[in-house]
Design a protein around this motif. Structure first.
Motif, PDB file in Angstrom:
ATOM      1  N   UNK A 227       0.833  -1.204   0.000  1.00 31.61           N
ATOM      2  CA  UNK A 227       0.000   0.000   0.000  1.00 31.61           C
ATOM      3  C   UNK A 227       0.866   1.252   0.000  1.00 31.61           C
ATOM      4  N   UNK A 228       1.969   1.224   0.753  1.00 31.91           N
ATOM      5  CA  UNK A 228       2.857   2.383   0.807  1.00 31.91           C
ATOM      6  C   UNK A 228       3.465   2.667  -0.562  1.00 31.91           C
ATOM      7  N   UNK A 229       3.820   1.628  -1.307  1.00 32.63           N
ATOM      8  CA  UNK A 229       4.343   1.828  -2.659  1.00 32.63           C
ATOM      9  C   UNK A 229       3.306   2.497  -3.551  1.00 32.63           C
ATOM     10  N   UNK A 230       2.054   2.070  -3.442  1.00 37.01           N
ATOM     11  CA  UNK A 230       0.986   2.680  -4.235  1.00 37.01           C
ATOM     12  C   UNK A 230       0.830   4.150  -3.867  1.00 37.01           C
ATOM     13  N   UNK A 231       0.839   4.433  -2.566  1.00 42.45           N
ATOM     14  CA  UNK A 231       0.692   5.812  -2.090  1.00 42.45           C
ATOM     15  C   UNK A 231       1.847   6.671  -2.579  1.00 42.45           C
ATOM     16  N   UNK A 232       3.065   6.141  -2.507  1.00 45.18           N
ATOM     17  CA  UNK A 232       4.248   6.895  -2.903  1.00 45.18           C
ATOM     18  C   UNK A 232       4.239   7.177  -4.403  1.00 45.18           C
ATOM     19  N   UNK A 233       3.851   6.191  -5.197  1.00 47.43           N
ATOM     20  CA  UNK A 233       3.760   6.402  -6.647  1.00 47.43           C
ATOM     21  C   UNK A 233       2.666   7.414  -6.958  1.00 47.43           C
ATOM     22  N   UNK A 234       1.551   7.313  -6.261  1.00 42.59           N
ATOM     23  CA  UNK A 234       0.444   8.241  -6.474  1.00 42.59           C
ATOM     24  C   UNK A 234       0.854   9.674  -6.132  1.00 42.59           C
ATOM     25  N   UNK A 235       1.577   9.833  -5.020  1.00 43.44           N
ATOM     26  CA  UNK A 235       1.965  11.164  -4.574  1.00 43.44           C
ATOM     27  C   UNK A 235       3.297  11.641  -5.107  1.00 43.44           C
ATOM     28  N   UNK A 236       3.949  10.835  -5.938  1.00 45.91           N
ATOM     29  CA  UNK A 236       5.250  11.106  -6.558  1.00 45.91           C
ATOM     30  C   UNK A 236       6.381  10.653  -5.642  1.00 45.91           C
ATOM     31  N   UNK A 237       7.228   9.797  -6.171  1.00 45.88           N
ATOM     32  CA  UNK A 237       8.339   9.210  -5.415  1.00 45.88           C
ATOM     33  C   UNK A 237       9.271  10.312  -4.920  1.00 45.88           C
ATOM     34  N   UNK A 238       9.515  10.321  -3.611  1.00 46.57           N
ATOM     35  CA  UNK A 238      10.382  11.322  -3.019  1.00 46.57           C
ATOM     36  C   UNK A 238       9.669  12.589  -2.599  1.00 46.57           C
ATOM     37  N   UNK A 239       8.354  12.681  -2.836  1.00 52.18           N
ATOM     38  CA  UNK A 239       7.583  13.868  -2.468  1.00 52.18           C
ATOM     39  C   UNK A 239       6.930  13.650  -1.119  1.00 52.18           C
ATOM     40  N   UNK A 240       7.318  14.457  -0.143  1.00 54.96           N
ATOM     41  CA  UNK A 240       6.881  14.271   1.234  1.00 54.96           C
ATOM     42  C   UNK A 240       5.388  14.522   1.400  1.00 54.96           C
ATOM     43  N   UNK A 241       4.932  15.699   0.973  1.00 60.72           N
ATOM     44  CA  UNK A 241       3.529  16.050   1.133  1.00 60.72           C
ATOM     45  C   UNK A 241       2.652  15.252   0.173  1.00 60.72           C
ATOM     46  N   UNK A 242       3.226  14.815  -0.951  1.00 60.57           N
ATOM     47  CA  UNK A 242       2.484  13.958  -1.862  1.00 60.57           C
ATOM     48  C   UNK A 242       2.125  12.632  -1.212  1.00 60.57           C
ATOM     49  N   UNK A 243       3.034  12.105  -0.398  1.00 58.08           N
ATOM     50  CA  UNK A 243       2.756  10.856   0.317  1.00 58.08           C
ATOM     51  C   UNK A 243       1.625  11.052   1.323  1.00 58.08           C
ATOM     52  N   UNK A 244       1.596  12.214   1.963  1.00 57.91           N
ATOM     53  CA  UNK A 244       0.526  12.506   2.921  1.00 57.91           C
ATOM     54  C   UNK A 244      -0.823  12.555   2.212  1.00 57.91           C
ATOM     55  N   UNK A 245      -0.878  13.282   1.082  1.00 64.39           N
ATOM     56  CA  UNK A 245      -2.127  13.377   0.324  1.00 64.39           C
ATOM     57  C   UNK A 245      -2.514  12.028  -0.267  1.00 64.39           C
ATOM     58  N   UNK A 246      -1.530  11.298  -0.777  1.00 64.60           N
ATOM     59  CA  UNK A 246      -1.795   9.996  -1.367  1.00 64.60           C
ATOM     60  C   UNK A 246      -2.335   8.996  -0.364  1.00 64.60           C
ATOM     61  N   UNK A 247      -1.865   9.078   0.880  1.00 70.85           N
ATOM     62  CA  UNK A 247      -2.364   8.181   1.920  1.00 70.85           C
ATOM     63  C   UNK A 247      -3.852   8.362   2.149  1.00 70.85           C
TER      64      UNK A 247
END
Length: 291
Positions: A227-247
């Motif tokens: 799930x974390x990989x999906x969230x990270x890809x969705x929010x852009x790899x290496x993007x901190x706030x993108x991971x928060x929004x993607x979660x």
């Protein structure tokens, strides 16, 4: 059956679970953003934290929230040991070697937990497990609220740390250009170690918080890793706030998808989104901003 009355409940559950996905994904994207290593064993450290919480409750009767005092430093120490023995030697190896190292570590950790604890699924009792609050027609576990609030606070605190402190700026400098950071006097290896420990240590924080409403098993970490990989890809790899929004997005998609499909193929919807982004927008939704 009319699903509309159940939609607010599903959205609320999705947002709460999404915040947990966010903190797990933030740790993963921090590790990749700084070290440029994809850590397939990331979620297994969460499983270790859950088992430590379970042992504290079973052997000593310690409530999960109190076990946080021990679980957080133990998981962080495990992260430091892993970095020194496995990650640091593989830092300059080809990417496929790095993948094999972290994937092998994941398999080792899962099998060690399987030997020590068997494949049985466990739960961790807590004073908060049975407490529920009602807001309108929505019922929410107090434990889930506490985990959600703590996850969001930690995510925002880590973002502030990276952007507003001297150590955070050094970590970002090491992530952006190793050689330039070295010439400016930054201890890059130390920053790598610190970033890895923060990324994994956040799992030692979240494990006791989700233990009251999440099961414990050797394979639980793998589901969070995927799930974390999906969230990270969705929010852009290496993007901190993108991971928060993607979660939050993935949490809501899973919950609403489960409502619409009866829970039978809700994960199919999540993975379909993942595949579509890989095909048509592999850079993710927030590719402009990084760590």
């Amino acid at each position: 059956m009319d699903m509309l009355p159940l939609l607010p409940q599903a959205v609320a559950d999705g947002l709460l679970m999404g915040s947990v996905y966010a903190i797990v994904s933030v740790g993963l994207t921090l590790t990749f953003g700084v070290l440029r290593i994809v850590n397939f064993a990331h979620g297994d450290f969460l499983a270790i934290g859950l088992y430590l919480t379970y042992l504290g409750a079973k052997l000593f009767g310690v409530d999960p929230y109190w076990s946080l005092v021990a679980v957080l430093p133990l998981v962080t120490l495990g992260a430091a040991f892993t970095y020194k023995t496995l990650i640091a030697p593989a830092m300059h190896a080809p990417e496929h070697n790095q993948i094999v190292v972290t994937l092998g570590l994941s398999l080792i950790l899962q099998n060690v937990m399987l030997v020590l604890f068997t494949a049985d699924v466990h739960t961790v009792p807590s004073v908060m497990s049975a407490r529920v609050v009602q807001v309108g027609g929505v019922f929410v576990q107090v434990a889930a609220i506490l985990a959600s609030v703590a996850s969001v606070v930690v995510c925002l605190a880590l973002y502030w740390f990276l952007h507003s402190t001297e150590t955070g700026r050094r970590i970002r400098a090491a992530a952006q250009d190793r050689d330039a950071a070295l010439m400016c006097g930054v201890d890059v290896d130390r920053m790598y170690l610190l970033a890895f420990c923060i990324g994994i240590g956040s799992l030692g924080l979240v494990a006791p918080l989700i233990a009251p409403f999440n099961y414990v098993s050797p394979g639980v970490g793998s589901s969070f890793t995927l799930t974390a990989f999906i969230v990270v890809v969705l929010g852009s790899m290496g993007n901190f706030m993108g991971a928060l929004a993607g979660g939050f997005i993935i949490g809501v998609v899973e919950a609403v998808g489960g409502l619409l499909t009866g829970g039978s193929i809700n994960f199919v919807i999540t993975y379909a989104i993942f595949i579509l982004f890989l095909l048509f927008k592999p850079e993710g939704m927030f590719a402009v901003r990084r760590l």
